[in-house]
Design an enzyme around this catalytic site. Sequence first.
Site, PDB file in Angstrom:
ATOM      1  N   GLY A   7       0.830  -1.192   0.000  1.00 57.47           N
ATOM      2  CA  GLY A   7       0.000   0.000   0.000  1.00 57.47           C
ATOM      3  C   GLY A   7       0.862   1.237   0.000  1.00 57.47           C
ATOM      4  O   GLY A   7       2.051   1.196  -0.331  1.00 57.47           O
ATOM      5  N   VAL A  12       3.788  -5.914   2.928  1.00 58.28           N
ATOM      6  CA  VAL A  12       3.601  -6.963   3.928  1.00 58.28           C
ATOM      7  C   VAL A  12       4.030  -8.284   3.306  1.00 58.28           C
ATOM      8  O   VAL A  12       3.573  -8.640   2.211  1.00 58.28           O
ATOM      9  CB  VAL A  12       2.135  -7.041   4.398  1.00 58.28           C
ATOM     10  N   ASP A 120     -10.150   3.566  11.699  1.00 61.33           N
ATOM     11  CA  ASP A 120     -10.273   3.111  10.309  1.00 61.33           C
ATOM     12  C   ASP A 120     -10.906   1.725  10.252  1.00 61.33           C
ATOM     13  O   ASP A 120     -10.400   0.823   9.575  1.00 61.33           O
ATOM     14  CB  ASP A 120      -8.918   3.112   9.625  1.00 61.33           C
TER      15      ASP A 120
END
Length: 398
Positions: A7, A12, A120
């Site tokens: 992102g 990751v 979030d």
Amino acid sequence: MDLLGQGGMGEVWRARDELLGRTVALKLLLPGNSDPTAADRFRREAQTAARLNHPHVVAVYDAGVHDGLGFLVMELVDGHSLSQELAAHTALDPGQVASLAAQTANGLAAAHRMGVVHRDIKPGNLLLSADGTLKIGDFGIASILDDPSAALTATGQVLGTSVYLAPERALGRPAEPASDVYALGCVLYQLATGHPPFHADSTLGVVYQHVDALPTPPIQLRPELPGVLSDYLLRMLAKDPAARPTAQQAADWFAAQHRTADRVLPSTQPASAAPISKTTRMAALPPPRRRRTRRGVALAGVAGAVALGTAAVIGLSMNSGDEPASRGNGSTPGPSAPDPTPTHPGTPTTVTSAVTATATPQTPKETKVPAQKPAKKAPAKKAPAKKAPAKKAPADKP
């Protein structure tokens, strides 16, 4: 190592902890990140997550910096995100919604007790393991309530995803535990109906609806939903934060509904009724009801301070936006997974209601009929006078 996702902040990877002999998710902060707060937020994610130890929160094992790269070593969730669940099933069974709601609310309640607000909550950050356990991931933009220095929101920006943004946050107010409850209400609304509570052509349009529009009751979009579930979701979506339940209250309520799902959450749709298709529900979806309150004026009044007219409402979590789906054997890392929800935060779908026009018969005007004059009676004819009988003359006597 296998790349699981990437992102705006970093990547990751699936990795192997050689010391403890376990598979983990390794989150790396990308070098040269243009966001000046990225390093601080990355460090804060480690500190925040490390404070939480709960079965419904992704665990953080280690954090540090290696060769100039910040890293987090986290629990690897062997499963998928709720955004992927939604993509596969559109809407879930009420009993399953209650189970996922209870687990998520329990994790949030634990975070709130530690003074942590996630900020979030969305389907991509709610991870479902292979055994059905839900875990909240990505506290990358979470704020610590007792730490004033945790205010990392840049001028003119509101961190979060617009589809799940609480009204008080859209108005530029600080995030609070009730903001997480509202966001969870939006997620559960989408799980139950197949649609988020608000739709618009733009991010700003969705934000305005969060502030000044009432969501359509879920039971109107999916009639087979139990009324108690529909009503409770609307309570979680209350405009006033004080009117919403706490995360712990929501967890207890949904747990009770899940335990008695067959009795408390029955289907109100007759068994013989055909299920409502997604196309039919979309065609019948009415626009959000408008609240005629002063909130719209308030939103316009703070627009200059929050810069809602020009600043994007953005999600700065690890995997927000367009990113590859989980790779390898389908395991999902602790941070947020791809979020292919039906309504993208930046370009929500506009849904118009199907309105049938009905012709209204007009009442014909009354026509006045002039009154007729009574007919003149003909004068009565006089009966002819009877003639008197003639008198006979007396006969002469002889």
